[in-house]
Design a protein around this motif. Structure first.
Motif, PDB file in Angstrom:
ATOM      1  N   PRO A  47      -0.762   2.434  -1.077  1.00  0.00           N
ATOM      2  CA  PRO A  47      -1.316   1.435  -0.143  1.00  0.00           C
ATOM      3  C   PRO A  47      -1.418   0.027  -0.765  1.00  0.00           C
ATOM      4  CG  PRO A  47      -2.581   3.467   0.002  1.00  0.00           C
ATOM      5  CD  PRO A  47      -1.626   3.643  -1.148  1.00  0.00           C
ATOM      6  N   GLN A  48      -1.725  -0.042  -2.074  1.00  0.00           N
ATOM      7  CA  GLN A  48      -1.773  -1.365  -2.724  1.00  0.00           C
ATOM      8  C   GLN A  48      -0.372  -1.994  -2.763  1.00  0.00           C
ATOM      9  OE1 GLN A  48      -3.733  -1.216  -6.583  1.00  0.00           O
ATOM     10  NE2 GLN A  48      -5.546  -0.206  -5.752  1.00  0.00           N
ATOM     11  N   ALA A  49       0.638  -1.176  -3.055  1.00  0.00           N
ATOM     12  CA  ALA A  49       2.014  -1.706  -3.104  1.00  0.00           C
ATOM     13  C   ALA A  49       2.441  -2.182  -1.713  1.00  0.00           C
ATOM     14  CB  ALA A  49       2.968  -0.632  -3.621  1.00  0.00           C
ATOM     15  N   GLU A  50       2.048  -1.440  -0.693  1.00  0.00           N
ATOM     16  CA  GLU A  50       2.424  -1.828   0.671  1.00  0.00           C
ATOM     17  C   GLU A  50       1.709  -3.124   1.082  1.00  0.00           C
ATOM     18  OE1 GLU A  50       3.539   2.635   2.333  1.00  0.00           O
ATOM     19  OE2 GLU A  50       1.558   1.819   2.744  1.00  0.00           O
ATOM     20  N   ALA A  51       0.450  -3.258   0.677  1.00  0.00           N
ATOM     21  CA  ALA A  51      -0.286  -4.492   0.999  1.00  0.00           C
ATOM     22  C   ALA A  51       0.383  -5.690   0.317  1.00  0.00           C
ATOM     23  CB  ALA A  51      -1.746  -4.367   0.563  1.00  0.00           C
ATOM     24  N   LEU A  52       0.825  -5.493  -0.909  1.00  0.00           N
ATOM     25  CA  LEU A  52       1.488  -6.574  -1.649  1.00  0.00           C
ATOM     26  C   LEU A  52       2.844  -6.907  -1.009  1.00  0.00           C
ATOM     27  CD1 LEU A  52       1.407  -8.416  -4.155  1.00  0.00           C
ATOM     28  CD2 LEU A  52       2.409  -6.547  -5.474  1.00  0.00           C
ATOM     29  N   ALA A  53       3.550  -5.872  -0.569  1.00  0.00           N
ATOM     30  CA  ALA A  53       4.863  -6.085   0.062  1.00  0.00           C
ATOM     31  C   ALA A  53       4.704  -6.865   1.369  1.00  0.00           C
ATOM     32  CB  ALA A  53       5.535  -4.749   0.323  1.00  0.00           C
ATOM     33  N   GLU A  54       3.541  -6.718   2.008  1.00  0.00           N
ATOM     34  CA  GLU A  54       3.297  -7.451   3.260  1.00  0.00           C
ATOM     35  C   GLU A  54       2.859  -8.885   2.959  1.00  0.00           C
ATOM     36  OE1 GLU A  54       0.650  -5.344   5.968  1.00  0.00           O
ATOM     37  OE2 GLU A  54       0.276  -7.260   6.979  1.00  0.00           O
ATOM     38  N   LYS A  63      -5.432 -10.429  -2.937  1.00  0.00           N
ATOM     39  CA  LYS A  63      -4.975 -11.367  -1.889  1.00  0.00           C
ATOM     40  C   LYS A  63      -5.540 -12.760  -2.152  1.00  0.00           C
ATOM     41  CE  LYS A  63      -4.023  -8.608   2.201  1.00  0.00           C
ATOM     42  NZ  LYS A  63      -4.520  -8.099   3.479  1.00  0.00           N
ATOM     43  N   ASP A  64      -6.826 -12.824  -2.438  1.00  0.00           N
ATOM     44  CA  ASP A  64      -7.471 -14.122  -2.726  1.00  0.00           C
ATOM     45  C   ASP A  64      -6.819 -14.784  -3.930  1.00  0.00           C
ATOM     46  OD1 ASP A  64      -9.262 -13.960  -0.750  1.00  0.00           O
ATOM     47  OD2 ASP A  64     -11.045 -13.712  -2.026  1.00  0.00           O
ATOM     48  N   ARG A  65      -6.647 -13.988  -4.979  1.00  0.00           N
ATOM     49  CA  ARG A  65      -6.159 -14.556  -6.245  1.00  0.00           C
ATOM     50  C   ARG A  65      -4.709 -15.050  -6.133  1.00  0.00           C
ATOM     51  NH1 ARG A  65      -4.894 -17.193  -9.418  1.00  0.00           N
ATOM     52  NH2 ARG A  65      -5.095 -17.210 -11.695  1.00  0.00           N
ATOM     53  N   LEU A  66      -3.866 -14.248  -5.461  1.00  0.00           N
ATOM     54  CA  LEU A  66      -2.447 -14.626  -5.353  1.00  0.00           C
ATOM     55  C   LEU A  66      -2.230 -15.839  -4.453  1.00  0.00           C
ATOM     56  CD1 LEU A  66       0.032 -11.639  -4.963  1.00  0.00           C
ATOM     57  CD2 LEU A  66      -0.336 -13.156  -6.894  1.00  0.00           C
ATOM     58  N   SER A  67      -3.214 -16.112  -3.606  1.00  0.00           N
ATOM     59  CA  SER A  67      -3.074 -17.246  -2.695  1.00  0.00           C
ATOM     60  C   SER A  67      -3.414 -18.573  -3.363  1.00  0.00           C
ATOM     61  CB  SER A  67      -3.984 -17.051  -1.473  1.00  0.00           C
ATOM     62  OG  SER A  67      -3.666 -15.819  -0.868  1.00  0.00           O
ATOM     63  N   LYS A  68      -3.940 -18.499  -4.599  1.00  0.00           N
ATOM     64  CA  LYS A  68      -4.341 -19.747  -5.278  1.00  0.00           C
ATOM     65  C   LYS A  68      -3.108 -20.545  -5.745  1.00  0.00           C
ATOM     66  CE  LYS A  68      -9.016 -18.539  -6.769  1.00  0.00           C
ATOM     67  NZ  LYS A  68      -9.505 -18.323  -5.471  1.00  0.00           N
ATOM     68  N   ASP A  69      -3.325 -21.870  -5.856  1.00  0.00           N
ATOM     69  CA  ASP A  69      -2.216 -22.789  -6.165  1.00  0.00           C
ATOM     70  C   ASP A  69      -1.456 -22.431  -7.441  1.00  0.00           C
ATOM     71  OD1 ASP A  69      -2.869 -24.145  -3.958  1.00  0.00           O
ATOM     72  OD2 ASP A  69      -3.889 -25.815  -4.978  1.00  0.00           O
ATOM     73  N   ASP A  70      -2.164 -21.921  -8.454  1.00  0.00           N
ATOM     74  CA  ASP A  70      -1.493 -21.701  -9.745  1.00  0.00           C
ATOM     75  C   ASP A  70      -0.457 -20.569  -9.694  1.00  0.00           C
ATOM     76  OD1 ASP A  70      -3.359 -19.645  -9.551  1.00  0.00           O
ATOM     77  OD2 ASP A  70      -3.864 -19.670 -11.686  1.00  0.00           O
ATOM     78  N   GLY A 124       3.142 -10.751   0.000  1.00  0.00           N
ATOM     79  CA  GLY A 124       4.026 -11.587  -0.825  1.00  0.00           C
ATOM     80  C   GLY A 124       4.956 -12.481  -0.015  1.00  0.00           C
ATOM     81  N   PRO A 125       5.788 -11.909   0.861  1.00  0.00           N
ATOM     82  CA  PRO A 125       6.729 -12.739   1.626  1.00  0.00           C
ATOM     83  C   PRO A 125       6.015 -13.718   2.556  1.00  0.00           C
ATOM     84  CG  PRO A 125       7.344 -10.410   1.703  1.00  0.00           C
ATOM     85  CD  PRO A 125       5.999 -10.472   1.071  1.00  0.00           C
ATOM     86  N   LYS A 126       4.852 -13.302   3.086  1.00  0.00           N
ATOM     87  CA  LYS A 126       4.102 -14.173   4.002  1.00  0.00           C
ATOM     88  C   LYS A 126       3.697 -15.482   3.345  1.00  0.00           C
ATOM     89  CE  LYS A 126       1.476 -11.262   7.104  1.00  0.00           C
ATOM     90  NZ  LYS A 126       0.192 -10.585   7.191  1.00  0.00           N
ATOM     91  N   ILE A 127       3.333 -15.403   2.040  1.00  0.00           N
ATOM     92  CA  ILE A 127       2.890 -16.617   1.348  1.00  0.00           C
ATOM     93  C   ILE A 127       3.984 -17.165   0.416  1.00  0.00           C
ATOM     94  CG2 ILE A 127       0.415 -16.066   1.544  1.00  0.00           C
ATOM     95  CD1 ILE A 127       0.478 -15.089  -1.363  1.00  0.00           C
ATOM     96  N   GLY A 128       5.220 -16.655   0.605  1.00  0.00           N
ATOM     97  CA  GLY A 128       6.354 -17.137  -0.204  1.00  0.00           C
ATOM     98  C   GLY A 128       6.264 -16.709  -1.656  1.00  0.00           C
ATOM     99  N   ARG A 129       5.591 -15.569  -1.912  1.00  0.00           N
ATOM    100  CA  ARG A 129       5.402 -15.121  -3.294  1.00  0.00           C
ATOM    101  C   ARG A 129       5.725 -13.630  -3.438  1.00  0.00           C
ATOM    102  NH1 ARG A 129      -0.069 -18.857  -4.277  1.00  0.00           N
ATOM    103  NH2 ARG A 129       1.048 -20.728  -3.644  1.00  0.00           N
TER     104      ARG A 129
END
Ligand code: AP5
Length: 217
Positions: A92-99, A70-77, A101-106
């Motif tokens: 559970p990791q896939a579900e966390a990512l599915a939640e 979560k921290d890493r994907l939120s970075k500008d790069d 990703g769209p929230k941060i437009g990624r």
């Protein structure tokens, strides 16, 4: 936009392909295995928690892994795409990512799976040597460094990963079959899954994967 997850069993060639994909498509290569190994080398609290688990071939608990990504994907790069290597590895990791990703437009839009028969994986893991400094990966027969035991890229001495032994590999493969392979169905249903035969030359696989990514850029 290339928001990619790279999947496959241990030794499938994810790291090998990831380096080339990241360089060619100018997206960050985010390997949870590399992040954990860096934390272990730096003896951070996360590294101290993860070390014994990783050395024995186990999976680091979802809560720690999800927070890290979560921290890493939120970075500008990551704003213009990213390549996740080795995450997600559980439902559970896939579900966390599915939640997230769209929230941060990624949101993830491509899942690339590299499959290789078990007997080939055993050989690749036994013969792998890695550079502890720059992360480059070699094979004692297929991808030899120019000078024995020395990294072509940075000149450091190559090592064998602690979890690249027969016992830890058996556990890693079991974990993959039980916990990670169900994700193939998960991403197939989502319509993102693209399968590649990893039992081919590195360059052949690279060309096949590049064609897919170029068509989806
Ligand atoms: P991680 O570092 O992700 O390890 P892994 O998934 O087991 O994958 P590997 O790095 O072993 O293999 P690879 O597919 O990258 O293959 P490579 O390109 O090097 O994770 C390590 C540990 O961290 C896990 O076990 C777990 O404990 C923890 N962890 C990480 N993420 C986690 C998560 N999300 N949740 C919980 N825990 C997590 O290639 C292998 C060899 O084959 C090399 O020698 C290479 O030169 C050679 N090779 C590659 N391609 C070819 C080819 N086409 N032909 C011939 N040889 C080839």
């Amino acid at each position: 936009m290339l928001n990619i997850i790279l999947m496959g069993p241990p030794g499938a060639g994810k790291g090998t392909q990831a380096v080339d994909i990241a360089e060619h498509f100018h997206i960050p290569h985010i390997s949870t295995g590399d992040m954990f190994r860096e934390a272990i080398a730096n003896k951070t609290p996360l590294g101290l928690q993860a070390k014994a688990i990783i050395d024995q071939g186990g999976l680091v608990p979802d809560s720690l892994t999800i927070d890290l990504v979560k921290d890493r994907l939120s970075k500008d790069d990551c704003a213009n795409g990213y390549l996740l290597d080795g995450f997600p590895r559980t439902i559970p990791q896939a579900e966390a990512l599915a939640e997230l990703g769209p929230k941060i437009g990624r949101a993830v839009n491509l899942a690339v799976n590299i499959s290789v028969p078990d007997e080939i994986l055993v050989d690749r893991i036994a013969q792998r040597r890695v550079c502890p400094k720059c992360g480059a990966s070699y094979h004692l027969v297929n991808r030899k460094p120019a000078k024995d035991g020395i990294c072509d890229r940075c000149g450091s001495e190559l090592i064998q990963r602690k979890d690249d032994n027969a016992e830890s590999f058996k556990v890693r493969l079991e974990n993959y079959n039980k916990q990670t392979s169900p994700l193939l169905d998960y991403y197939k249903k989502a319509g993102f899954l693209h399968e590649f035969n990893g039992n081919q030359a590195v360059e052949t696989i690279r060309q096949e994967v590049f064609s897919l990514l170029e068509a989806n850029q």
